[in-house]
Design a protein around this motif. Structure first.
Motif, PDB file in Angstrom:
ATOM      1  N   GLU A  91       0.824  -1.211   0.000  1.00  0.00           N
ATOM      2  CA  GLU A  91       0.000   0.000   0.000  1.00  0.00           C
ATOM      3  C   GLU A  91       0.853   1.254   0.000  1.00  0.00           C
ATOM      4  OE1 GLU A  91      -3.285   0.780   2.652  1.00  0.00           O
ATOM      5  OE2 GLU A  91      -3.583  -1.375   2.836  1.00  0.00           O
ATOM      6  N   LYS A  92       0.330   2.292  -0.632  1.00  0.00           N
ATOM      7  CA  LYS A  92       0.993   3.595  -0.619  1.00  0.00           C
ATOM      8  C   LYS A  92       0.831   4.214   0.759  1.00  0.00           C
ATOM      9  CE  LYS A  92      -0.287   4.291  -5.388  1.00  0.00           C
ATOM     10  NZ  LYS A  92      -1.037   3.045  -5.416  1.00  0.00           N
ATOM     11  N   PRO A  93       1.781   5.060   1.173  1.00  0.00           N
ATOM     12  CA  PRO A  93       1.625   5.741   2.459  1.00  0.00           C
ATOM     13  C   PRO A  93       0.398   6.651   2.436  1.00  0.00           C
ATOM     14  CG  PRO A  93       3.742   6.281   1.433  1.00  0.00           C
ATOM     15  CD  PRO A  93       3.008   5.405   0.500  1.00  0.00           C
ATOM     16  N   LYS A  94      -0.283   6.725   3.543  1.00  0.00           N
ATOM     17  CA  LYS A  94      -1.463   7.575   3.652  1.00  0.00           C
ATOM     18  C   LYS A  94      -1.014   9.029   3.807  1.00  0.00           C
ATOM     19  CE  LYS A  94      -4.435   4.152   4.040  1.00  0.00           C
ATOM     20  NZ  LYS A  94      -4.711   3.515   2.799  1.00  0.00           N
ATOM     21  N   ALA A  95      -1.776   9.935   3.223  1.00  0.00           N
ATOM     22  CA  ALA A  95      -1.509  11.367   3.380  1.00  0.00           C
ATOM     23  C   ALA A  95      -1.784  11.739   4.827  1.00  0.00           C
ATOM     24  CB  ALA A  95      -2.393  12.177   2.452  1.00  0.00           C
ATOM     25  N   SER A  96      -0.911  12.534   5.388  1.00  0.00           N
ATOM     26  CA  SER A  96      -1.114  12.957   6.766  1.00  0.00           C
ATOM     27  C   SER A  96      -2.238  13.976   6.815  1.00  0.00           C
ATOM     28  CB  SER A  96       0.179  13.542   7.336  1.00  0.00           C
ATOM     29  OG  SER A  96       0.569  14.652   6.564  1.00  0.00           O
ATOM     30  N   GLN A  97      -3.011  13.916   7.868  1.00  0.00           N
ATOM     31  CA  GLN A  97      -4.068  14.898   8.060  1.00  0.00           C
ATOM     32  C   GLN A  97      -3.424  16.107   8.732  1.00  0.00           C
ATOM     33  OE1 GLN A  97      -7.203  14.681   6.971  1.00  0.00           O
ATOM     34  NE2 GLN A  97      -6.581  12.770   6.024  1.00  0.00           N
TER      35      GLN A  97
END
Length: 112
Positions: free
Chosen positions: A101-107
């Motif tokens: 999986e790609k890294p999740k965008a930080s909120q």
């Protein structure tokens, strides 16, 4: 809130790749300091010597690019570039032959 403000073509990723000398104690110290300052500015390690940062806009990415340029060590090679969130989303990542999986965008909270 304007919907266009947070679209996949406006949100940016800043990627910093570097190859710094580490043969002497002074060189190792400079390389570690550069890496630490990237982390302090919100970058996360993507791979060894590759750090990335999610930015809510192109204007914000320019601020971080300027900051990275101010941190450049005396020796070594550093590459800085930007990707739109759309381009970043097209990346395929593998560990061995297994897709990951790609890294999740930080909120990120944006205050005015």
């Amino acid at each position: 809130m304007n919907q266009n403000r947070y679209n996949a073509y406006r949100i940016m990723w800043v990627i910093v790749l570097f190859d710094l000398p580490t043969e002497t104690k002074t060189e190792r110290k400079a390389a570690n300091l550069f890496r630490k300052k990237l982390i302090d500015d919100g970058f996360t390690m993507f791979q060894f010597s590759i750090y990335m940062r999610h930015c809510p806009s192109r204007e914000n990415s320019k601020v971080h690019i300027k900051r990275v340029k101010s941190l450049l060590p005396k020796y070594g090679k550093v590459c800085i570039f930007e990707l739109t969130d759309k381009q970043f989303g097209n990346m395929e990542l593998f560990h061995g032959r297994k897709e990951i999986e790609k890294p999740k965008a930080s909120q990120q909270l944006e205050l005015f």
